[in-house]
Every structure is written in structure tokens, then in C-alpha cells.
Design a protein around this motif. Structure first.
Motif, PDB file in Angstrom:
ATOM      1  N   ALA A   1     -18.801 -22.376 -66.837  1.00 30.47           N
ATOM      2  CA  ALA A   1     -19.875 -23.378 -66.833  1.00 30.47           C
ATOM      3  C   ALA A   1     -20.779 -23.204 -65.617  1.00 30.47           C
ATOM      4  O   ALA A   1     -21.996 -23.348 -65.705  1.00 30.47           O
ATOM      5  CB  ALA A   1     -19.281 -24.789 -66.845  1.00 30.47           C
ATOM      6  N   LYS A   2     -20.196 -22.874 -64.467  1.00 28.09           N
ATOM      7  CA  LYS A   2     -20.996 -22.685 -63.252  1.00 28.09           C
ATOM      8  C   LYS A   2     -21.740 -21.353 -63.255  1.00 28.09           C
ATOM      9  O   LYS A   2     -22.683 -21.170 -62.503  1.00 28.09           O
ATOM     10  CB  LYS A   2     -20.102 -22.739 -61.998  1.00 28.09           C
ATOM     11  N   GLY A   3     -21.273 -20.405 -64.079  1.00 31.45           N
ATOM     12  CA  GLY A   3     -21.891 -19.084 -64.070  1.00 31.45           C
ATOM     13  C   GLY A   3     -21.613 -18.361 -62.773  1.00 31.45           C
ATOM     14  O   GLY A   3     -22.427 -17.594 -62.276  1.00 31.45           O
ATOM     15  N   ARG A   4     -20.461 -18.624 -62.180  1.00 24.57           N
ATOM     16  CA  ARG A   4     -20.128 -18.004 -60.895  1.00 24.57           C
ATOM     17  C   ARG A   4     -19.863 -16.518 -61.068  1.00 24.57           C
ATOM     18  O   ARG A   4     -19.078 -16.124 -61.919  1.00 24.57           O
ATOM     19  CB  ARG A   4     -18.878 -18.647 -60.301  1.00 24.57           C
ATOM     20  N   PRO A   5     -20.508 -15.671 -60.245  1.00 23.00           N
ATOM     21  CA  PRO A   5     -20.309 -14.221 -60.387  1.00 23.00           C
ATOM     22  C   PRO A   5     -19.035 -13.731 -59.721  1.00 23.00           C
ATOM     23  O   PRO A   5     -18.750 -12.543 -59.724  1.00 23.00           O
ATOM     24  CB  PRO A   5     -21.538 -13.630 -59.702  1.00 23.00           C
TER      25      PRO A   5
ATOM     26  N   PRO B   1     -14.743 -27.400 -57.963  1.00 20.53           N
ATOM     27  CA  PRO B   1     -15.809 -26.926 -57.080  1.00 20.53           C
ATOM     28  C   PRO B   1     -17.032 -27.828 -57.274  1.00 20.53           C
ATOM     29  O   PRO B   1     -16.988 -28.746 -58.096  1.00 20.53           O
ATOM     30  CB  PRO B   1     -16.094 -25.513 -57.585  1.00 20.53           C
ATOM     31  N   SER B   2     -18.082 -27.584 -56.511  1.00 23.39           N
ATOM     32  CA  SER B   2     -19.268 -28.435 -56.649  1.00 23.39           C
ATOM     33  C   SER B   2     -19.874 -28.283 -58.047  1.00 23.39           C
ATOM     34  O   SER B   2     -19.868 -27.202 -58.631  1.00 23.39           O
ATOM     35  CB  SER B   2     -20.285 -28.094 -55.561  1.00 23.39           C
ATOM     36  N   ALA B   3     -20.394 -29.404 -58.561  1.00 21.21           N
ATOM     37  CA  ALA B   3     -20.893 -29.437 -59.942  1.00 21.21           C
ATOM     38  C   ALA B   3     -22.352 -29.004 -60.009  1.00 21.21           C
ATOM     39  O   ALA B   3     -23.252 -29.808 -60.219  1.00 21.21           O
ATOM     40  CB  ALA B   3     -20.728 -30.840 -60.527  1.00 21.21           C
ATOM     41  N   ASN B   4     -22.552 -27.711 -59.773  1.00 16.93           N
ATOM     42  CA  ASN B   4     -23.902 -27.151 -59.861  1.00 16.93           C
ATOM     43  C   ASN B   4     -23.778 -25.713 -60.336  1.00 16.93           C
ATOM     44  O   ASN B   4     -22.730 -25.096 -60.134  1.00 16.93           O
ATOM     45  CB  ASN B   4     -24.587 -27.192 -58.486  1.00 16.93           C
ATOM     46  N   ALA B   5     -24.841 -25.205 -60.942  1.00 19.63           N
ATOM     47  CA  ALA B   5     -24.826 -23.805 -61.358  1.00 19.63           C
ATOM     48  C   ALA B   5     -24.719 -22.941 -60.113  1.00 19.63           C
ATOM     49  O   ALA B   5     -25.208 -23.318 -59.041  1.00 19.63           O
ATOM     50  CB  ALA B   5     -26.084 -23.470 -62.146  1.00 19.63           C
TER      51      ALA B   5
ATOM     52  N   ILE C   1     -28.116 -25.653 -55.189  1.00 18.75           N
ATOM     53  CA  ILE C   1     -27.537 -26.595 -54.225  1.00 18.75           C
ATOM     54  C   ILE C   1     -26.646 -27.626 -54.902  1.00 18.75           C
ATOM     55  O   ILE C   1     -26.776 -27.912 -56.081  1.00 18.75           O
ATOM     56  CB  ILE C   1     -28.628 -27.307 -53.388  1.00 18.75           C
ATOM     57  N   SER C   2     -25.751 -28.180 -54.098  1.00 19.78           N
ATOM     58  CA  SER C   2     -24.782 -29.150 -54.601  1.00 19.78           C
ATOM     59  C   SER C   2     -25.490 -30.417 -55.080  1.00 19.78           C
ATOM     60  O   SER C   2     -26.583 -30.751 -54.625  1.00 19.78           O
ATOM     61  CB  SER C   2     -23.790 -29.507 -53.494  1.00 19.78           C
ATOM     62  N   ALA C   3     -24.828 -31.114 -56.002  1.00 21.44           N
ATOM     63  CA  ALA C   3     -25.404 -32.307 -56.624  1.00 21.44           C
ATOM     64  C   ALA C   3     -24.836 -33.565 -55.976  1.00 21.44           C
ATOM     65  O   ALA C   3     -23.631 -33.704 -55.819  1.00 21.44           O
ATOM     66  CB  ALA C   3     -25.081 -32.302 -58.109  1.00 21.44           C
TER      67      ALA C   3
ATOM     68  N   ILE D   1     -22.381 -33.899 -48.160  1.00 22.39           N
ATOM     69  CA  ILE D   1     -22.089 -32.488 -47.904  1.00 22.39           C
ATOM     70  C   ILE D   1     -20.616 -32.231 -48.224  1.00 22.39           C
ATOM     71  O   ILE D   1     -19.803 -33.142 -48.232  1.00 22.39           O
ATOM     72  CB  ILE D   1     -22.393 -32.030 -46.452  1.00 22.39           C
ATOM     73  N   GLU D   2     -20.305 -30.968 -48.480  1.00 23.09           N
ATOM     74  CA  GLU D   2     -18.970 -30.585 -48.910  1.00 23.09           C
ATOM     75  C   GLU D   2     -17.933 -30.923 -47.843  1.00 23.09           C
ATOM     76  O   GLU D   2     -18.258 -31.033 -46.658  1.00 23.09           O
ATOM     77  CB  GLU D   2     -18.930 -29.085 -49.229  1.00 23.09           C
ATOM     78  N   SER D   3     -16.681 -31.011 -48.279  1.00 22.84           N
ATOM     79  CA  SER D   3     -15.597 -31.378 -47.365  1.00 22.84           C
ATOM     80  C   SER D   3     -15.417 -30.341 -46.252  1.00 22.84           C
ATOM     81  O   SER D   3     -15.710 -29.158 -46.421  1.00 22.84           O
ATOM     82  CB  SER D   3     -14.282 -31.496 -48.149  1.00 22.84           C
TER      83      SER D   3
HETATM   84 MG    MG Z   1     -20.709 -25.102 -54.142  1.00 23.36          MG
END
Ligand code: MG
Ligand code: AMP
Length: 313
Positions: free
Chosen positions: A53-57, A141-145, A149-151, A178-180
Motif C-alpha cells: 500500500a505504501k509502495g515502499r521500494p 509505519p507512517s500512513a503515507n505513500a 511526508i507523514s500524515a 513528528i515520528e517517535s
Molecule cells: Mg515514514
């Protein structure tokens, strides 16, 4: 294309989210840091669906989210120092990288095959209710493609992942944004792997132990960890047949000694990747060969991981 529903993060919404997660589908959910894309951390295919879903490479290890110390202790070994940090900062935006528990149920794709695991006990009531409803740890993980940037709002998630996920739980704007903070907890030292709202000074004040903010060795750049799991044997890619003394990892029409997916399903292949690399590493053969795998969709992340595994060391 999936139709992406946005539901209020109330009891009904959380029940719907838990039902989707039980079916292996990722759901976007607010936490106190940013929105997370949550899936069952104990299911390799559910974790693969998060990456898809994130399209992480690439496959970075993910954070496992728990509601309480008992759930944390099922998946990780908490030293006295880890307990001290938990006492001060949990629930909250602190992630601890800890040794994985002996019989940890976490999917190997979630830890990218590592023997350590990143654990966080979030404070946000919606995330906590969702973990409780699922009854086990959630990888999120963060809910963004990937690469965006993070949502911090449900609308950001919908713009980034709309059409790729089934549900966003709308819990309003996130508080921290911001992320943990990520800290590696070692027997007698702490290493800051990612700065966040809980600062090195706060960690030092709470524990009386100096925090190493320089030597973050594990991560060169976001997502580029040098400590990523790699087999100890030579790895040969695009191998349609095995040579002598090779353990052959198959895919699709090439069965090999063990197959990532006999049906050529990339999601299943991602879910099984680290387990099979470990198995090949432990086999008696002196080398590993991997059948050709298409580079489309999740295949790109599989290729990224295999190329690192095959790189000369
Ligand atoms: Mg992230
Ligand atoms: P995200 O899930 O997007 O918040 O990112 C999680 C971060 O935690 C990534 O930067 C990972 O590299 C890091 N991480 C997760 N597990 C580990 C681990 N076992 N060791 C070191 N870093 C980790």
C-alpha cells in the motif's frame, strides 16, 4: 483500486478497522505522533500488504505497537534499563529497539529478518483500542505513500493513500506531529537512532545514562540500515537452475528447494523472504541461488533486499 472509507474513530469505526486487520488488510489510524498504517505484526502477508500500500521500494523493519508491558514482553526482552525507560515514557512517543523474544510471534518481514525489534506503547486512545480489539501487536509505519511526508490528519492520509487502502479512522489532528524518538537499548548504553519529541536530554535525565547521539551505526540514512539481515553465504540472483552446492530459492514455475511462492504471488513472496533466506543460510549447501522474480509492485522491494544480500561483503 480500493474505495477508501473515512470513518470516525469511534467504537463502530474501531470494530470495522479490527475486522479489516483480521483479514490481513492495513488500516490508517491516528497515534499521538503521526497517522500509522497498521497491520497484524504477526502475519507476514499482512505486513507485506502494508509495504504494498505504501509502495515502499525497500523493506525497513517496522515498529511493533503494544498496549501494555505484558504484550511487549511476548515479543521482546526488556532489560532493567528498558523497564526504567518504559516507566518514564510509556505510553508515549518513545520506540525502543530491543532484543527479540526467544519465541517472538512477530513476522520476520516486520523485523526485516533482524534479531532485534522496535517496540512502542502508544498513548493515543484510538491506537490503543485498536491493538486491544485485534488482541495483539500492530506493525505500523507512517500512513503515507513512500517518499512523501507523514500524515497528521485523516485527509492527508486519504490524499496520499486514497484508492490503496480500505479505511482511514479519523481521530482529528495528531498531537505531536513528528515520528517517535527511537532509541537502541543496549546492556549499558543508549543510542539515539532517530530524534523525536522525547529528547536525548530527557532520556539521560530519566536513566542517568549518557545517550550516544553520534554513533548511530545502525542507520546511515532513513531506510538504509547497515545492520540489515544478510545471509552469511554467497547469493546468486536470477538463477533458473541451481548449481552444485547451492540451496535454490524458487518462485512461480521454478520450485527450487523451497519456494517463495509457487503461484508467483509477490505478496506471499515478500512475506516468506526472510524466513527462506534464514533457512537457506542454515542449510548444508555452501551457497544460495534465487530464481528470477519480477520487479513490479512489491517485487521492487524484494529485488532491493536480494541485491543487498548478494552484494560482496
Ligand atoms: Mg515514514
Ligand atoms: P517508521 O515505521 O516509518 O516510523 O520507521 C521505523 C523506523 O524504525 C525506521 O527508521 C527503522 O529503520 C527503525 N527500526 C525499526 N526496527 C529497528 C531495529 N530492529 N533496529 C534498528 N532500527 C529499527
Amino acid at each position: 483500486m480500493t474505495e477508501t472509507l473515512i470513518l470516525p474513530a469511534d467504537e463502530a469505526g474501531i470494530a470495522e478497522a479490527a475486522a479489516l486487520i483480521a483479514r490481513g488488510l492495513p488500516v490508517a489510524v491516528p497515534t499521538e505522533t503521526v497517522y500509522g498504517l497498521a497491520g497484524d505484526a504477526t502475519s507476514g502477508t499482512a505486513v507485506a500488504a502494508i509495504y504494498a500500500a505504501k509502495g515502499r521500494p525497500s523493506f525497513n523493519p517496522l515498529i511493533a505497537h503494544v498496549t501494555d508491558l505484558e504484550m511487549a514482553a511476548r515479543i521482546a526482552i526488556l532489560s532493567p534499563l528498558a523497564h526504567q525507560l518504559a516507566g518514564h515514557f510509556w505510553p508515549g512517543p518513545l520506540t525502543m529497539v530491543l532484543p527479540a523474544a526467544e519465541r517472538s510471534p512477530i513476522a520476520s518481514l516486520a523485523t526485516a529478518g533482524l534479531t532485534t525489534i522496535a517496540v512502542r506503547m502508544p498513548a493515543h486512545p484510538v491506537m490503543r483500542a485498536l491493538i486491544a480489539a485485534v488482541g495483539g501487536p500492530l506493525a505500523a509505519p507512517s500512513a503515507n505513500a513512500s517518499g512523501t511526508i507523514s500524515a497528521t490528519r485523516a485527509g492527508h492520509v486519504a490524499r496520499s493513500l486514497g484508492g490503496r487502502i480500505a479505511l482511514v479512522l479519523d481521530g482529528g489532528a495528531t498531537a505531536v506531529g513528528i515520528e517517535s524518538t527511537i532509541v537502541a537499548v543496549e546492556p549499558d548504553r543508549l543510542r539515539l537512532l532517530r530524534p523525536g519529541s522525547i529528547t536525548a536530554a530527557m532520556l539521560e535525565e530519566a536513566t542517568g545514562i549518557a545517550v550516544d547521539t553520534q554513533d548511530n551505526g545502525a542507520i546511515e540514512a532513513p531506510g538504509q540500515m547497515t545492520s540489515h539481515y544478510a545471509p552469511s553465504k554467497p547469493v546468486r540472483l536470477d538463477a533458473e537452475t541451481a548449481r552444485q552446492d547451492e540451496f535454490h530459492i524458487g518462485f512461480g514455475s521454478i520450485p527450487g528447494d523451497a519456494s517463495l511462492s509457487l503461484t508467483g504471488d509477490l505478496n506471499e513472496a515478500a512475506a516468506r523472504l526472510f524466513d527462506l533466506l534464514h533457512r537457506a543460510d542454515e542449510a548444508s549447501a555452501g551457497a544460495i541461488a534465487v530464481a528470477p522474480i519480477p520487479a513490479t509492485g512489491l517485487g521492487a522491494a524484494i529485488h532491493d533486499r536480494l541485491k543487498r544480500a548478494a552484494a560482496p561483503r
